[in-house]
Design a protein around this motif. Sequence first.
Motif, PDB file in Angstrom:
ATOM      1  N   ASP A 119      -1.989   5.649  -1.772  1.00 15.68           N
ATOM      2  CA  ASP A 119      -2.507   5.701  -3.227  1.00 15.68           C
ATOM      3  C   ASP A 119      -2.174   4.561  -3.972  1.00 15.68           C
ATOM      4  OD1 ASP A 119       0.065   6.702  -3.383  1.00 15.68           O
ATOM      5  OD2 ASP A 119      -0.285   7.903  -5.154  1.00 15.68           O
ATOM      6  N   GLU A 120      -1.117   4.037  -3.770  1.00 15.98           N
ATOM      7  CA  GLU A 120      -0.601   2.817  -4.594  1.00 15.98           C
ATOM      8  C   GLU A 120      -1.522   1.509  -3.990  1.00 15.98           C
ATOM      9  OE1 GLU A 120       1.396   0.058  -6.842  1.00 15.98           O
ATOM     10  OE2 GLU A 120       1.242   2.159  -7.197  1.00 15.98           O
ATOM     11  N   LYS A 123      -4.982   1.584  -5.537  1.00 10.36           N
ATOM     12  CA  LYS A 123      -4.890   1.053  -7.025  1.00 10.36           C
ATOM     13  C   LYS A 123      -4.741  -0.429  -6.964  1.00 10.36           C
ATOM     14  CE  LYS A 123      -1.197   1.806  -9.488  1.00 10.36           C
ATOM     15  NZ  LYS A 123      -0.015   2.615 -10.246  1.00 10.36           N
ATOM     16  N   ASN A 127      -7.598  -2.961  -8.408  1.00  8.21           N
ATOM     17  CA  ASN A 127      -7.230  -3.681  -9.488  1.00  8.21           C
ATOM     18  C   ASN A 127      -7.509  -5.425  -9.435  1.00  8.21           C
ATOM     19  OD1 ASN A 127      -6.562  -1.986 -11.539  1.00  8.21           O
ATOM     20  ND2 ASN A 127      -4.439  -1.904 -11.051  1.00  8.21           N
ATOM     21  N   GLU A 140     -13.909   1.325  -3.737  1.00  9.39           N
ATOM     22  CA  GLU A 140     -12.936   2.205  -3.288  1.00  9.39           C
ATOM     23  C   GLU A 140     -13.433   2.652  -1.615  1.00  9.39           C
ATOM     24  OE1 GLU A 140     -10.692   6.282  -3.845  1.00  9.39           O
ATOM     25  OE2 GLU A 140     -11.652   5.387  -5.652  1.00  9.39           O
TER      26      GLU A 140
END
Length: 195
Positions: A119-120, A123, A127, A140
């Motif tokens: 999940d990190e 993200k 970004n 995604e």
Amino acid sequence: MVNIILFGPPGSGKGTQSANLIQKYGLIHLSTGDLLRSEIGAQTPLGMEAKKVMDQGQLVPDEVVIGMISSKLDANPEARGFIFDGFPRTSAQAEALDKLLALKKTSIAAVLSLEVPEDELIKRLLNRGLTSGRSDDASEEIVKARIVEYHNKTAPVADHYAKYGKFKKIKGNGSIDEIFSLLSKEIDELVSEKV
């Protein structure tokens, strides 16, 4: 010569940490991603073909990448060592790299793997996609495809180097300085062994 593979999925911080390690240890950064992006930026035939493959979340053919690496090694005969970033990604690439380095009378000293929760990673990549203009960080779906591709293809690379006692996991989430400190501890041991 100390040759290190900085390992980890897309978005794990390999580029950032490579820059810090290069500055500290005087190693040469060998990023296949940077080599490919420079070909894409120059709009060479190789670059345009690579872009098509990369935009689909797939990997560029091995022979192209090995050829670029061989040229980079030959162009830097006085190097203290290299940090390989983004390569090898498959067992076949690991074996090809080992053979190439053996021909050049050197080898991989260690594989340091940055371990970051998925999940990190998602993200971080999304970004980065907002600011970098990189098409492979733009959605995604593509990001997830790249992470799946990484895990499917590269787990055997970890096994390849682990059987030689060269594979080490490093916590890849936390501050840049914390992660750098963990990496430096491992490299300091390798450098002292070579002296």
